[in-house]
Design a protein around this motif. Structure first.
Motif, mmCIF file in Angstrom:
data_model
loop_
_atom_site.group_PDB
_atom_site.id
_atom_site.type_symbol
_atom_site.label_atom_id
_atom_site.label_comp_id
_atom_site.label_asym_id
_atom_site.label_seq_id
_atom_site.Cartn_x
_atom_site.Cartn_y
_atom_site.Cartn_z
ATOM 1 N N ALA A 1 0.848 -1.192 0.000
ATOM 2 C CA ALA A 1 0.000 0.000 0.000
ATOM 3 C C ALA A 1 0.880 1.235 0.000
ATOM 4 O O ALA A 1 1.930 1.258 0.636
ATOM 5 C CB ALA A 1 -0.910 0.018 1.225
ATOM 6 N N VAL A 2 0.456 2.251 -0.705
ATOM 7 C CA VAL A 2 1.141 3.540 -0.723
ATOM 8 C C VAL A 2 0.342 4.476 0.166
ATOM 9 O O VAL A 2 -0.841 4.718 -0.083
ATOM 10 C CB VAL A 2 1.225 4.107 -2.162
ATOM 11 C CG1 VAL A 2 1.896 5.468 -2.153
ATOM 12 C CG2 VAL A 2 1.959 3.141 -3.081
ATOM 13 N N VAL A 3 1.005 4.960 1.228
ATOM 14 C CA VAL A 3 0.339 5.775 2.242
ATOM 15 C C VAL A 3 1.044 7.117 2.352
ATOM 16 O O VAL A 3 2.274 7.186 2.287
ATOM 17 C CB VAL A 3 0.363 5.049 3.603
ATOM 18 C CG1 VAL A 3 -0.322 5.881 4.672
ATOM 19 C CG2 VAL A 3 -0.283 3.685 3.490
ATOM 20 N N GLY A 4 0.277 8.180 2.533
ATOM 21 C CA GLY A 4 0.833 9.521 2.598
ATOM 22 C C GLY A 4 1.805 9.748 3.735
ATOM 23 O O GLY A 4 2.937 10.142 3.526
ATOM 24 N N ASN A 5 1.407 9.479 4.969
ATOM 25 C CA ASN A 5 2.261 9.738 6.126
ATOM 26 C C ASN A 5 1.963 8.691 7.183
ATOM 27 O O ASN A 5 0.913 8.732 7.820
ATOM 28 C CB ASN A 5 2.014 11.145 6.671
ATOM 29 C CG ASN A 5 2.939 11.505 7.804
ATOM 30 O OD1 ASN A 5 3.598 10.650 8.388
ATOM 31 N ND2 ASN A 5 2.998 12.784 8.132
ATOM 32 N N LEU A 6 2.893 7.771 7.389
ATOM 33 C CA LEU A 6 2.665 6.686 8.339
ATOM 34 C C LEU A 6 2.677 7.135 9.791
ATOM 35 O O LEU A 6 2.279 6.395 10.675
ATOM 36 C CB LEU A 6 3.709 5.582 8.124
ATOM 37 C CG LEU A 6 3.506 4.795 6.840
ATOM 38 C CD1 LEU A 6 4.742 3.968 6.524
ATOM 39 C CD2 LEU A 6 2.290 3.895 6.943
ATOM 40 N N VAL B 1 -4.574 6.078 2.346
ATOM 41 C CA VAL B 1 -3.948 5.127 1.434
ATOM 42 C C VAL B 1 -4.161 5.644 0.014
ATOM 43 O O VAL B 1 -5.286 5.797 -0.436
ATOM 44 C CB VAL B 1 -4.568 3.719 1.585
ATOM 45 C CG1 VAL B 1 -4.004 2.772 0.538
ATOM 46 C CG2 VAL B 1 -4.345 3.182 2.983
ATOM 47 N N PHE B 2 -3.060 5.952 -0.688
ATOM 48 C CA PHE B 2 -3.142 6.434 -2.062
ATOM 49 C C PHE B 2 -3.413 5.300 -3.033
ATOM 50 O O PHE B 2 -4.102 5.468 -4.032
ATOM 51 C CB PHE B 2 -1.839 7.129 -2.480
ATOM 52 C CG PHE B 2 -1.616 8.450 -1.819
ATOM 53 C CD1 PHE B 2 -2.500 9.493 -2.005
ATOM 54 C CD2 PHE B 2 -0.518 8.660 -1.011
ATOM 55 C CE1 PHE B 2 -2.288 10.720 -1.408
ATOM 56 C CE2 PHE B 2 -0.293 9.874 -0.406
ATOM 57 C CZ PHE B 2 -1.184 10.908 -0.607
ATOM 58 N N ALA B 3 -2.839 4.127 -2.753
ATOM 59 C CA ALA B 3 -2.997 2.978 -3.648
ATOM 60 C C ALA B 3 -2.748 1.701 -2.861
ATOM 61 O O ALA B 3 -1.985 1.687 -1.897
ATOM 62 C CB ALA B 3 -2.012 3.079 -4.808
ATOM 63 N N ALA B 4 -3.397 0.625 -3.273
ATOM 64 C CA ALA B 4 -3.191 -0.693 -2.674
ATOM 65 C C ALA B 4 -3.232 -1.733 -3.789
ATOM 66 O O ALA B 4 -4.089 -1.661 -4.665
ATOM 67 C CB ALA B 4 -4.259 -0.981 -1.626
ATOM 68 N N ASN B 5 -2.301 -2.690 -3.739
ATOM 69 C CA ASN B 5 -2.292 -3.717 -4.769
ATOM 70 C C ASN B 5 -3.319 -4.810 -4.449
ATOM 71 O O ASN B 5 -3.875 -4.855 -3.342
ATOM 72 C CB ASN B 5 -0.880 -4.276 -4.972
ATOM 73 C CG ASN B 5 -0.400 -5.146 -3.821
ATOM 74 O OD1 ASN B 5 -0.999 -5.192 -2.755
ATOM 75 N ND2 ASN B 5 0.709 -5.824 -4.033
ATOM 76 N N PRO B 6 -3.634 -5.687 -5.395
ATOM 77 C CA PRO B 6 -4.666 -6.712 -5.173
ATOM 78 C C PRO B 6 -4.453 -7.588 -3.932
ATOM 79 O O PRO B 6 -5.418 -7.842 -3.203
ATOM 80 C CB PRO B 6 -4.634 -7.522 -6.470
ATOM 81 C CG PRO B 6 -4.245 -6.528 -7.509
ATOM 82 C CD PRO B 6 -3.216 -5.657 -6.811
ATOM 83 N N PRO B 7 -3.206 -8.059 -3.627
ATOM 84 C CA PRO B 7 -3.053 -8.846 -2.394
ATOM 85 C C PRO B 7 -3.415 -8.061 -1.128
ATOM 86 O O PRO B 7 -3.992 -8.608 -0.194
ATOM 87 C CB PRO B 7 -1.572 -9.232 -2.400
ATOM 88 C CG PRO B 7 -1.177 -9.217 -3.827
ATOM 89 C CD PRO B 7 -1.972 -8.096 -4.436
ATOM 90 N N MET B 8 -3.087 -6.770 -1.090
ATOM 91 C CA MET B 8 -3.425 -5.945 0.072
ATOM 92 C C MET B 8 -4.938 -5.794 0.198
ATOM 93 O O MET B 8 -5.502 -5.884 1.286
ATOM 94 C CB MET B 8 -2.759 -4.570 -0.034
ATOM 95 C CG MET B 8 -3.026 -3.658 1.151
ATOM 96 S SD MET B 8 -2.422 -4.284 2.717
ATOM 97 C CE MET B 8 -0.905 -3.404 2.894
#
Length: 71
Positions: A6-11, A18-25
């Motif tokens: 997952a691509v997250v702005g600020n952890l 979450v900006f983006a998440a792949n299918p497994p996520m």
């Protein structure tokens, strides 16, 4: 790819998006684009990498152009 990603702005901020998440996520954890971190308690246990927003946006734009999905 079988690794959840997952691509997250600020952890460091629980309200970060979450900006983006792949299918497994999406499949394993139910994470969707636009989800807030505080919704999922497992984010604290994941490997974290710094997001370089300019690089992400540049790459995302290139993918959209290449795939013909630029609107």
């Amino acid at each position: 790819m079988t690794v959840p990603l997952a691509v997250v702005g600020n952890l460091k901020q629980a309200g970060s998006v979450v900006f983006a998440a792949n299918p497994p996520m999406k499949k394993r954890f139910g994470v969707k684009t636009g989800t807030r971190l505080y919704v999922h308690d497992f984010f604290g246990r994941l490997i974290k990498l710094a997001l370089f927003i300019n690089a992400y946006l540049n790459f995302s734009l290139r993918v959209k152009i290449f795939s013909g999905k630029l609107t």
